[in-house]
Design an enzyme around this catalytic site. Structure first.
Site, PDB file in Angstrom:
ATOM      1  CE  LYS A 183      -9.285  -7.016  14.258  1.00  0.00           C
ATOM      2  NZ  LYS A 183     -10.112  -7.879  13.095  1.00  0.00           N
TER       3      LYS A 183
ATOM      4  CB  VAL B 145     -15.197  -7.482   2.853  1.00  0.00           C
ATOM      5  CG1 VAL B 145     -16.560  -8.300   3.355  1.00  0.00           C
ATOM      6  CG2 VAL B 145     -13.985  -7.954   3.976  1.00  0.00           C
TER       7      VAL B 145
ATOM      8  N   GLY C  52     -13.253  -2.425  -0.267  1.00  0.00           N
ATOM      9  CA  GLY C  52     -12.094  -3.033  -0.573  1.00  0.00           C
ATOM     10  C   GLY C  52     -12.415  -4.560  -0.516  1.00  0.00           C
TER      11      GLY C  52
ATOM     12  N   GLY D 211     -18.066   0.622   0.891  1.00  0.00           N
ATOM     13  CA  GLY D 211     -16.949   0.591   1.424  1.00  0.00           C
ATOM     14  C   GLY D 211     -16.832  -0.950   0.233  1.00  0.00           C
TER      15      GLY D 211
HETATM   16  P1  NAD Z   1     -10.415  -3.120   2.671  1.00  0.00           P
HETATM   17  O1  NAD Z   1      -9.217  -1.790   3.164  1.00  0.00           O
HETATM   18  O2  NAD Z   1      -9.805  -3.826   1.729  1.00  0.00           O
HETATM   19  O3  NAD Z   1     -11.272  -2.282   2.095  1.00  0.00           O
HETATM   20  C1  NAD Z   1     -12.439  -0.683   3.131  1.00  0.00           C
HETATM   21  C2  NAD Z   1     -12.562  -0.018   1.775  1.00  0.00           C
HETATM   22  O4  NAD Z   1     -13.131   1.147   2.840  1.00  0.00           O
HETATM   23  C3  NAD Z   1     -11.676   0.685   1.134  1.00  0.00           C
HETATM   24  O5  NAD Z   1     -11.826   0.860  -0.390  1.00  0.00           O
HETATM   25  C4  NAD Z   1     -11.774   2.162   1.774  1.00  0.00           C
HETATM   26  O6  NAD Z   1     -12.083   3.404   1.036  1.00  0.00           O
HETATM   27  C5  NAD Z   1     -13.672   1.904   2.514  1.00  0.00           C
HETATM   28  N1  NAD Z   1     -13.840   3.453   3.130  1.00  0.00           N
HETATM   29  C6  NAD Z   1     -12.942   2.813   4.553  1.00  0.00           C
HETATM   30  N2  NAD Z   1     -13.970   4.513   4.969  1.00  0.00           N
HETATM   31  C7  NAD Z   1     -15.564   4.697   4.176  1.00  0.00           C
HETATM   32  C8  NAD Z   1     -16.116   5.485   4.540  1.00  0.00           C
HETATM   33  N3  NAD Z   1     -16.403   6.191   5.995  1.00  0.00           N
HETATM   34  N4  NAD Z   1     -17.433   5.565   3.670  1.00  0.00           N
HETATM   35  C9  NAD Z   1     -17.076   4.614   2.964  1.00  0.00           C
HETATM   36  N5  NAD Z   1     -16.154   3.647   2.922  1.00  0.00           N
HETATM   37  C10 NAD Z   1     -14.684   3.982   3.337  1.00  0.00           C
HETATM   38  O7  NAD Z   1     -10.652  -3.807   4.365  1.00  0.00           O
HETATM   39  P2  NAD Z   1     -12.124  -5.079   3.656  1.00  0.00           P
HETATM   40  O8  NAD Z   1     -10.843  -6.010   4.868  1.00  0.00           O
HETATM   41  O9  NAD Z   1     -12.926  -4.824   3.008  1.00  0.00           O
HETATM   42  O10 NAD Z   1     -12.542  -5.054   5.314  1.00  0.00           O
HETATM   43  C11 NAD Z   1     -13.861  -3.725   5.960  1.00  0.00           C
HETATM   44  C12 NAD Z   1     -14.593  -4.179   7.056  1.00  0.00           C
HETATM   45  O11 NAD Z   1     -14.544  -5.453   6.966  1.00  0.00           O
HETATM   46  C13 NAD Z   1     -13.205  -3.879   8.263  1.00  0.00           C
HETATM   47  O12 NAD Z   1     -14.717  -3.634   9.328  1.00  0.00           O
HETATM   48  C14 NAD Z   1     -13.179  -5.192   8.840  1.00  0.00           C
HETATM   49  O13 NAD Z   1     -12.272  -5.464  10.448  1.00  0.00           O
HETATM   50  C15 NAD Z   1     -14.146  -6.179   8.492  1.00  0.00           C
HETATM   51  N6  NAD Z   1     -13.792  -7.845   8.763  1.00  0.00           N
HETATM   52  C16 NAD Z   1     -12.968  -7.895   7.098  1.00  0.00           C
HETATM   53  C17 NAD Z   1     -12.172  -9.010   6.759  1.00  0.00           C
HETATM   54  C18 NAD Z   1     -11.340  -9.236   5.464  1.00  0.00           C
HETATM   55  O14 NAD Z   1     -11.244 -10.679   5.664  1.00  0.00           O
HETATM   56  N7  NAD Z   1     -10.918  -8.616   4.647  1.00  0.00           N
HETATM   57  C19 NAD Z   1     -13.711 -10.317   7.533  1.00  0.00           C
HETATM   58  C20 NAD Z   1     -13.879 -10.249   8.050  1.00  0.00           C
HETATM   59  C21 NAD Z   1     -14.447  -8.611   8.534  1.00  0.00           C
END
Ligand code: NAD
Length: 354
Positions: free
Chosen positions: A87, A189, A187, A185
């Site tokens: 990472k 995912v 975003g 959250g």
């Molecule tokens: P992203 O940045 O697209 O979305 C994250 C969302 O969470 C945002 O809308 C943000 O405003 C919100 N957020 C942040 N802190 C918060 C809180 N305390 N309470 C509520 N909402 C909050 O990120 P993502 O790509 O959706 O990833 C989210 C999680 O999933 C991360 O932990 C990431 O490591 C994990 N993940 C992502 C992927 C991927 O393919 N994108 C794959 C596996 C794991």
């Protein structure tokens, strides 16, 4: 007597520093701290995406990279992919904003560092890193995911199938229709997951710290609330899909849902909380299994001969997460360990056998 499914091989210590490689460097153009952690290459070159985030200190960024890279080792092993875990973290100062020129310099610096690791680490797009950033990284190294892909929907799909397995384990029925599910959250995912769940007829409770995400709740006819309320709501499943560490000891005590199954990496503030959740009869779906869909897709694109083959393979493997998660739940129940412990041991066994 039949050998226990969890017997034998030693697993890496839960919170130890047993990483193969840790590189910390101030980017020569950007002067921003870049951390690359390679946890293990036992199964193959380490894979794990690049996070760009504001950290209170370099130490916090290093700690994050170490934990996330370890989780990637388990994710790859559990998903049956021949890759190790790594990472990277690009550490912005609190409140820092990057102008476009410095941002480009940062990702050039980073791309060069990845190239310097000579294939021991393969990177991609995580929280805070954009598709444009991936394009800049790709100017300096081949060891980066294909540009222009979106892993969010794949990760969401894996969480969806994992939820079905959890529902089957707890309620005796995998269907999510008419269940109440809180997603925290929204975003890449969580947003995609909410859409899948809405299509499946779920009653949704949605939350995000970003008020702009409320539009999704309105669009899906979901209830909008605060992250704290959503985490502790009386629902069938809670899905943490923001950043890691959301579930601490206080949240464990306050949870009112029988299942926690979300997409965030490292959802537990401390791995030992898995046992506390178990003591409260709350099923915690190991995050590195539930959210493996995005990784499975990136790995398929990397190793398959063409995109169509990669998509077919990723689809099969992601759907397979339902059966895999179900099996984990059964093994954990039989062995009287948490599903997280069972998943770590099974993945550890694969690594140890490599
Ligand atoms: P992203 O940045 O697209 O979305 C994250 C969302 O969470 C945002 O809308 C943000 O405003 C919100 N957020 C942040 N802190 C918060 C809180 N305390 N309470 C509520 N909402 C909050 O990120 P993502 O790509 O959706 O990833 C989210 C999680 O999933 C991360 O932990 C990431 O490591 C994990 N993940 C992502 C992927 C991927 O393919 N994108 C794959 C596996 C794991």
């Amino acid at each position: 007597m039949a050998q226990s499914a969890l017997a034998a091989p030693q697993i890496p210590p839960i919170n130890g520093f047993d990483h193969e490689e840790l590189v910390v460097r101030a980017g020569r153009r950007s002067d921003i701290t870049i951390v690359i952690a390679v946890h293990s290459t036992r199964l193959g070159g380490a894979m794990g995406a690049c996070r760009t985030w504001r950290y209170p200190s370099r130490a916090a960024a290093i700690q994050d990279a170490l934990r996330l890279s370890e989780a990637m080792t388990y994710k790859a092993a559990a998903a049956g992919v021949d890759a190790g875990g790594g990472k990277s973290v690009l550490c912005l100062a609190p409140g820092a904003e990057l102008d476009p020129a410095r941002r480009q310099n940062l990702f050039r610096d980073f791309g060069e560092m990845v190239e310097g690791l000579d294939g021991r680490y393969f990177t991609g797009q995580d929280v805070g890193t954009t598709p444009d950033d991936v394009t800049v990284i790709a100017e300096s190294t081949r060891h980066v995911q294909q540009t222009g892909i979106d892993t969010g929907p794949w990760a969401a799909k894996g969480v969806y199938y994992s939820m079905r397995a959890c529902a089957n384990h707890v309620f005796g029925d995998p269907s999510l229709a008419s269940r109440q599910i809180a997603v925290i959250g929204l975003g890449a995912v969580g947003g995609n997951l909410a859409r899948l769940l809405a299509d499946a007829g779920v009653h949704l409770l949605l939350a995000d710290i970003d008020e702009r995400r409320r539009a999704l709740a309105d669009e899906l006819g979901a209830t909008w609330t605060t992250p704290t309320e959503a985490l502790t709501a009386e629902v069938d499943i809670v899905a943490p899909c923001a950043l890691g560490g959301m579930i601490d000891a206080a949240v464990v005590d306050a949870l009112r849902s029988p299942i926690v199954c979300g997409g965030a990496n490292n959802q537990l503030a401390d791995l030992h909380l898995a046992a506390d959740l178990m003591a409260r009869n709350i099923v915690y779906a190991p995050d590195f299994v539930a959210n493996a869909g995005g990784f499975i897709y990136v790995a398929a694109l990397r190793f398959a001969s063409d995109t169509a083959e990669a998509v077919t393979e990723a689809e099969e493997r992601t759907q397979h997460l339902e059966g895999q998660m179900g099996q984990l739940m059964s093994i954990a129940a039989d062995e009287r360990v948490s599903p997280l412990e069972a998943a770590r041991q099974l993945a550890g066994a694969r690594i140890a056998a490599a």
